[in-house]
Design an enzyme around this catalytic site. Sequence first.
Site, PDB file in Angstrom:
ATOM      1  N   LYS A  46       0.941  -1.030   0.124  1.00  0.00           N
ATOM      2  CA  LYS A  46       0.115   0.024  -0.031  1.00  0.00           C
ATOM      3  C   LYS A  46       1.006   1.056  -0.102  1.00  0.00           C
ATOM      4  O   LYS A  46       0.613   2.272  -0.906  1.00  0.00           O
ATOM      5  CB  LYS A  46      -0.951  -0.135   1.236  1.00  0.00           C
ATOM      6  CG  LYS A  46      -2.011  -1.053   1.323  1.00  0.00           C
ATOM      7  CD  LYS A  46      -2.552  -1.158   2.416  1.00  0.00           C
ATOM      8  CE  LYS A  46      -3.601  -2.531   2.392  1.00  0.00           C
ATOM      9  NZ  LYS A  46      -4.387  -2.890   3.562  1.00  0.00           N
ATOM     10  N   ASP A  48     -10.750   3.144   4.468  1.00  0.00           N
ATOM     11  CA  ASP A  48     -11.210   1.657   4.495  1.00  0.00           C
ATOM     12  C   ASP A  48     -12.708   1.600   4.345  1.00  0.00           C
ATOM     13  O   ASP A  48     -13.167   0.639   4.314  1.00  0.00           O
ATOM     14  CB  ASP A  48     -10.739   0.970   5.886  1.00  0.00           C
ATOM     15  CG  ASP A  48      -9.456   0.023   5.444  1.00  0.00           C
ATOM     16  OD1 ASP A  48      -9.180  -0.254   4.539  1.00  0.00           O
ATOM     17  OD2 ASP A  48      -8.709   0.160   6.685  1.00  0.00           O
ATOM     18  N   GLN A  83      -4.288  -1.268   9.857  1.00  0.00           N
ATOM     19  CA  GLN A  83      -4.361  -2.814   9.317  1.00  0.00           C
ATOM     20  C   GLN A  83      -4.848  -3.857  10.320  1.00  0.00           C
ATOM     21  O   GLN A  83      -4.525  -3.727  11.488  1.00  0.00           O
ATOM     22  CB  GLN A  83      -2.675  -3.044   8.840  1.00  0.00           C
ATOM     23  CG  GLN A  83      -2.615  -4.234   8.036  1.00  0.00           C
ATOM     24  CD  GLN A  83      -3.388  -4.253   6.823  1.00  0.00           C
ATOM     25  OE1 GLN A  83      -3.466  -3.359   6.118  1.00  0.00           O
ATOM     26  NE2 GLN A  83      -3.595  -5.536   6.174  1.00  0.00           N
TER      27      GLN A  83
HETATM   28  N1  GUN Z   1      -6.740  -6.661   6.534  1.00  0.00           N
HETATM   29  C1  GUN Z   1      -7.076  -7.358   5.387  1.00  0.00           C
HETATM   30  N2  GUN Z   1      -7.940  -6.580   4.403  1.00  0.00           N
HETATM   31  C2  GUN Z   1      -7.686  -5.277   5.050  1.00  0.00           C
HETATM   32  C3  GUN Z   1      -8.179  -4.118   4.493  1.00  0.00           C
HETATM   33  O1  GUN Z   1      -8.798  -3.998   3.521  1.00  0.00           O
HETATM   34  N3  GUN Z   1      -8.168  -2.909   5.221  1.00  0.00           N
HETATM   35  C4  GUN Z   1      -7.443  -3.339   6.415  1.00  0.00           C
HETATM   36  N4  GUN Z   1      -7.083  -2.090   7.320  1.00  0.00           N
HETATM   37  N5  GUN Z   1      -6.883  -4.224   7.037  1.00  0.00           N
HETATM   38  C5  GUN Z   1      -7.244  -5.381   6.077  1.00  0.00           C
END
Ligand code: GUN
Length: 287
Positions: A56, A123, A100
């Site tokens: 990311k 998110d 995350q």
């Molecule tokens: N863990 C797995 N997928 C995601 C996501 O889309 N966002 C976040 N913050 N954590 C994750």
Amino acid sequence: MTTHGTLLRGKPLAHELNRSLAARVQRDAQNGPRPPCLCTVLVGDDPPSALYVRAKQRAAKQAGLFTQHHQLPADTAQKTLLCLIHRLNADDAVDGILVQLPLPDHINTQTVLRAVDPAKDVDGFHPLNVGLLHAGTPRFIPCTPRACLFLLHHARVPLAGARAVVVGRSAIVGQPMARLLLGEHATVTVCHSRTTDLAAVTAEADVIIAAAGRPHLLGREHVKPGATVIDVGTRRDAAGKLRGDVDTDAVLPVVHAITPVPGGVGPLTIAMLLENTYIARRGMPAK
Ligand code: GUN
């Protein structure tokens, strides 16, 4: 004669979206506004999570976004994490905050997600943003379901009146996906671990979104000829190879189209995160 379905590759589409975003960011910068800033927070050192966060960060930097990363030890107290989030909420230099998941067991995930300023919640996990999506007036659409819908639109899969089956009911993917498909006027069924006779349900579907997180849960008998299958699964097997929820080789000869794993939904998910960060900085693009 054996016909083969198309592989719906997300990677080149993500590349295109990221390039278009980079051009917008660069153009905006000429008119004054600084680039959007994405801030990631990772608690602990779970290797897959660390890998995702790095991907990311890398994509954000490549698109010309500003980034911050906060790495906290696995035993960080919830109070310390909440303090950091409050600080980032108040920081005008930060537009998007991504914590995350999963978080360590001693931390209450809902409390943390509620602490993120809904205006910085790229998110789309804050209850306010969940509510806005379900009310039909979304601000931040969770990145993975948004990527799945983008792929379906790109492949011109008819959704109005189609029978769509979502396998998996997670708050991150399955539930928002079902709501997005309803918004497209599909007839939506959500299957989950307590569903009896999964194959009987999925075999009726024109569109399947497989988001159960169980490698090769769906095989040939689960899929109707001509269906479109979006595979969200990304589990690693013992050899470290990424495996989807669908046995792609088994269903490819009969489907209309299917996303590969890796290289399907994953790269687009990150592209959607960058788009959400742009929205957090600049507001929704005009329709
Ligand atoms: N863990 C797995 N997928 C995601 C996501 O889309 N966002 C976040 N913050 N954590 C994750």
